[in-house]
Design an enzyme around this catalytic site. Structure first.
Site, PDB file in Angstrom:
ATOM      1  N   ARG A   1       5.601  -2.420  12.669  1.00  0.00           N
ATOM      2  CA  ARG A   1       5.811  -3.733  13.280  1.00  0.00           C
ATOM      3  C   ARG A   1       4.493  -4.202  13.863  1.00  0.00           C
ATOM      4  O   ARG A   1       3.880  -3.495  14.661  1.00  0.00           O
ATOM      5  CB  ARG A   1       6.855  -3.657  14.384  1.00  0.00           C
ATOM      6  CG  ARG A   1       8.226  -3.298  13.893  1.00  0.00           C
ATOM      7  CD  ARG A   1       9.237  -3.532  14.975  1.00  0.00           C
ATOM      8  NE  ARG A   1       9.453  -4.950  15.115  1.00  0.00           N
ATOM      9  CZ  ARG A   1      10.351  -5.648  14.421  1.00  0.00           C
ATOM     10  NH1 ARG A   1      11.109  -5.040  13.536  1.00  0.00           N
ATOM     11  NH2 ARG A   1      10.491  -6.934  14.604  1.00  0.00           N
TER      12      ARG A   1
ATOM     13  N   LYS B   1       7.414  -6.723   7.170  1.00  0.00           N
ATOM     14  CA  LYS B   1       8.479  -7.302   6.340  1.00  0.00           C
ATOM     15  C   LYS B   1       8.261  -6.822   4.897  1.00  0.00           C
ATOM     16  O   LYS B   1       8.294  -5.622   4.656  1.00  0.00           O
ATOM     17  CB  LYS B   1       8.483  -8.823   6.487  1.00  0.00           C
ATOM     18  CG  LYS B   1       8.787  -9.267   7.935  1.00  0.00           C
ATOM     19  CD  LYS B   1       8.955 -10.762   8.047  1.00  0.00           C
ATOM     20  CE  LYS B   1       9.455 -11.162   9.414  1.00  0.00           C
ATOM     21  NZ  LYS B   1       8.410 -11.611  10.318  1.00  0.00           N
TER      22      LYS B   1
ATOM     23  N   TYR C   1      -7.045   2.572  25.917  1.00  0.00           N
ATOM     24  CA  TYR C   1      -7.324   1.143  26.082  1.00  0.00           C
ATOM     25  C   TYR C   1      -8.554   0.772  25.272  1.00  0.00           C
ATOM     26  O   TYR C   1      -9.527   1.539  25.236  1.00  0.00           O
ATOM     27  CB  TYR C   1      -7.578   0.800  27.560  1.00  0.00           C
ATOM     28  CG  TYR C   1      -6.477  -0.065  28.122  1.00  0.00           C
ATOM     29  CD1 TYR C   1      -6.221  -1.313  27.567  1.00  0.00           C
ATOM     30  CD2 TYR C   1      -5.684   0.360  29.187  1.00  0.00           C
ATOM     31  CE1 TYR C   1      -5.196  -2.105  28.058  1.00  0.00           C
ATOM     32  CE2 TYR C   1      -4.669  -0.431  29.682  1.00  0.00           C
ATOM     33  CZ  TYR C   1      -4.429  -1.676  29.103  1.00  0.00           C
ATOM     34  OH  TYR C   1      -3.419  -2.462  29.589  1.00  0.00           O
TER      35      TYR C   1
ATOM     36  N   GLU D   1      -9.709  -2.988  24.769  1.00  0.00           N
ATOM     37  CA  GLU D   1      -9.892  -4.446  24.675  1.00  0.00           C
ATOM     38  C   GLU D   1     -11.274  -4.752  24.111  1.00  0.00           C
ATOM     39  O   GLU D   1     -12.248  -4.054  24.417  1.00  0.00           O
ATOM     40  CB  GLU D   1      -9.735  -5.090  26.055  1.00  0.00           C
ATOM     41  CG  GLU D   1      -8.277  -5.216  26.439  1.00  0.00           C
ATOM     42  CD  GLU D   1      -8.066  -5.749  27.841  1.00  0.00           C
ATOM     43  OE1 GLU D   1      -8.970  -6.402  28.373  1.00  0.00           O
ATOM     44  OE2 GLU D   1      -6.999  -5.466  28.402  1.00  0.00           O
TER      45      GLU D   1
ATOM     46  N   THR E   1       3.071 -10.971   9.568  1.00  0.00           N
ATOM     47  CA  THR E   1       3.526  -9.719  10.159  1.00  0.00           C
ATOM     48  C   THR E   1       3.169  -8.621   9.159  1.00  0.00           C
ATOM     49  O   THR E   1       2.805  -8.906   8.014  1.00  0.00           O
ATOM     50  CB  THR E   1       5.050  -9.700  10.389  1.00  0.00           C
ATOM     51  OG1 THR E   1       5.680 -10.058   9.163  1.00  0.00           O
ATOM     52  CG2 THR E   1       5.456 -10.655  11.486  1.00  0.00           C
TER      53      THR E   1
ATOM     54  N   ASP F   1       1.467 -19.218   7.467  1.00  0.00           N
ATOM     55  CA  ASP F   1       2.141 -18.044   8.029  1.00  0.00           C
ATOM     56  C   ASP F   1       2.878 -17.379   6.861  1.00  0.00           C
ATOM     57  O   ASP F   1       3.915 -17.862   6.408  1.00  0.00           O
ATOM     58  CB  ASP F   1       3.113 -18.511   9.109  1.00  0.00           C
ATOM     59  CG  ASP F   1       3.916 -17.371   9.710  1.00  0.00           C
ATOM     60  OD1 ASP F   1       3.897 -16.255   9.148  1.00  0.00           O
ATOM     61  OD2 ASP F   1       4.596 -17.589  10.731  1.00  0.00           O
TER      62      ASP F   1
HETATM   63  N1  DSN Z   1      11.561 -12.049  12.134  1.00  0.00           N
HETATM   64  C1  DSN Z   1      11.793 -13.356  11.680  1.00  0.00           C
HETATM   65  C2  DSN Z   1      12.806 -13.416  10.609  1.00  0.00           C
HETATM   66  O1  DSN Z   1      13.834 -12.725  10.672  1.00  0.00           O
HETATM   67  O2  DSN Z   1      12.593 -14.148   9.681  1.00  0.00           O
HETATM   68  C3  DSN Z   1      12.190 -14.205  12.801  1.00  0.00           C
HETATM   69  O3  DSN Z   1      11.191 -14.236  13.755  1.00  0.00           O
END
Ligand code: DSN
Length: 489
Positions: free
Chosen positions: A286, A280, A71, A73, A277, A248
């Site tokens: 993730r 991707k 942990y 935090e 994220t 984003d």
């Molecule tokens: N993960 C995103 C996408 O597939 O674009 C959706 O949240």
């Protein structure tokens, strides 16, 4: 399928995964089997989901260890728990790598996902623009120091803010102020779409909406828009109404890291806050990150946990550090450029074979195909392609007449296939498999004689032939060629 070899001949990666599975086998063999099954599936399907990729064995292995048990935090050096010596080192390293990679003053690497990163950003902007001036006005340092009346006033002020974001059918994301997500319940939101003729963003219209609606936050970024966004123009619009620009970049952060999107198309120098994220096009574990160059905002971003996040996942932060180190290399830059080149080759291949492309093409890692050009809905196209061995997702297109469930489009992305080593010639073959599948798919009739939006027919021998073509491509461009897990007990 990998061949069985003697253990002493296995690569370090093979040993790590094979022996790891042997350990899991002893406690819950079903899970070990499911892990093997997933690898087998991923090795036998052409993955064109635009938001997916293949993280390296180093990234995967950094996630599976005892950092998961700790942990932590708080932030490095300011934890609510003792014993964080190595978690601090991990978080600092991940953050330093992210700052260097994206040329950002500040990087927060704790968010567990893109939704979480956006929540951290929204609350940081609210704290910066609404809470901090309010506390200053009341001459107190902390919300706990406010009397009940002032606290009620501040709470109302939080719920009284506006934002604008890209509409869903134009390629925006639920977390950009839409009602099914907390952002839509928190903010009064209006969305900007695309020009009906070009299907591209119309900055003059966005400016008009901003001037009329006066949002506190303008969100830029997308999950299904095949073009670049001019963030310098978006910042000009934000500045003209004293709004904050949030970008984003979840989908295209790999292209920013790989220096394919630079200048006006790199969000970091232009936005007040940037979220992403990490799994991707960036090809990490993730998770999420928040970046900023805005003085005074970092102290609010740092409060992400426990404001909206559970305790940081040190194992995932460790994997983020590994992924960022990978993304700093020249080979990652070559990868990012190839992702975009491949998307262009795929788009050209599909257009040549009769598919209509939303916006007429692509400038990034994704291609949006209007499958009405094949007489199908997105739902039918997605399912038919899955039978053919191609994994895509159906997606709304601008002004979609088939709604968000059946849709009229499919979204194709090249990050994963490019990680396998596929090039523009391979994209010609992928385009041919996709278009021949869609051309061979016939919508079925419903019981009442109407044309179904979901059911279809596709010849079995065609399916076998398509899967054979996919497997040929995949055998020439293997997933994890040096990972052999055959022969686990
Ligand atoms: N993960 C995103 C996408 O597939 O674009 C959706 O949240």
């Amino acid at each position: 399928m990998s061949e069985r070899v003697n253990d002493q001949d296995l690569s370090p990666e093979s040993k790590a995964f094979k022996y790891g599975l042997d350990v899991i086998d002893k406690t819950e063999p079903l899970i070990a089997d499911y892990i093997r099954g997933e690898l087998e599936n991923q090795r036998t399907q052409l993955k064109l989901i635009a938001s997916e990729n293949y993280a390296s064995p180093a990234v995967l292995l950094a996630m599976g260890n005892w950092f998961s048990d700790k942990y932590a935090e708080g932030t490095p050096g300011h934890r609510f728990y003792a014993g964080c010596e190595f978690v601090d080192k991990v978080e600092v390293l991940a953050s330093e790598h992210a700052k260097e990679l994206f040329d950002a003053e500040y990087a927060y690497v704790q968010p567990h996902s893109g939704i979480d990163a956006n929540l951290v950003a929204f609350w940081a902007l609210l704290a910066y623009r609404v809470e901090a001036p309010f506390l200053q006005d009341k001459e107190v340092r902390h919300v706990n120091d406010l009397n009940d009346g002032d606290w009620a006033t501040l709470r109302k002020a939080f719920g009284n803010q506006r934002m604008i974001g890209m509409s869903l059918d134009a390629g925006g994301h639920l977390t950009h102020g839409f009602r099914p997500n907390i952002s839509g319940k928190l903010f009064d939101q209006k969305s900007y779409g695309v020009d009906p003729d070009t299907e591209c963003l119309d900055y003059a219209n966005i400016k008009l909406l901003a001037e009329e609606f006066r949002p506190m936050i303008i969100v830029a970024g997308y999950s299904a828009y095949p073009r670049k966004v001019n963030f310098a123009k978006m910042r000009e619009i934000a500045d003209s109404i004293d709004a904050l620009l949030m970008v984003d970049m979840a989908h295209f952060s790999g292209l920013v890291a790989g220096k394919v999107f630079t200048g006006d198309f790199d969000p970091i120098p232009h936005a007040h806050i940037v979220t992403s994220t990490t799994h991707k096009s960036l090809r990490g574990p993730r998770g999420g990150i928040v970046l900023s160059n805005e003085k005074g905002l970092n102290e609010h971003i740092d409060k992400g946990c426990p404001m909206v996040l559970g305790g940081p996942l040190a194992n995932i932060m460790a994997a983020k550090a590994v992924a960022f180190a990978e993304a700093k290399t020249a080979s990652f830059q070559a990868y990012a450029q190839q992702v975009v080149d491949n998307a262009l080759a795929l788009a050209e291949g599909i257009e040549k074979r009769g598919g209509r492309l939303v916006t007429g093409g692509t400038e990034n890692h994704l291609v949006l195909v209007d499958v009405r050009s094949f007489g199908l809905t997105g739902r039918q196209a997605e399912s038919a392609l899955e039978e053919s061995g191609v994994i895509v997702n159906r997606n709304s297109i601008p002004f979609d007449p088939n709604g968000a469930w059946y849709t009229s489009g499919i979204r194709l992305g090249t990050p994963a296939l490019t990680s396998l080593g596929m090039d523009c010639d391979d994209m010609g073959e992928v385009a041919d498999i996709i278009c021949s599948t869609l051309s061979s798919t016939e919508p079925s009739q419903t019981k009442t004689g109407e044309i179904s939006k979901a059911k279809f027919t596709l010849d079995q021998s065609f399916i076998a032939q398509s899967n054979g073509r996919c497997n040929k491509l995949l055998s020439m461009n293997q997933l994890y060629p040096n990972v052999n897990i055959e022969g686990s007990i």
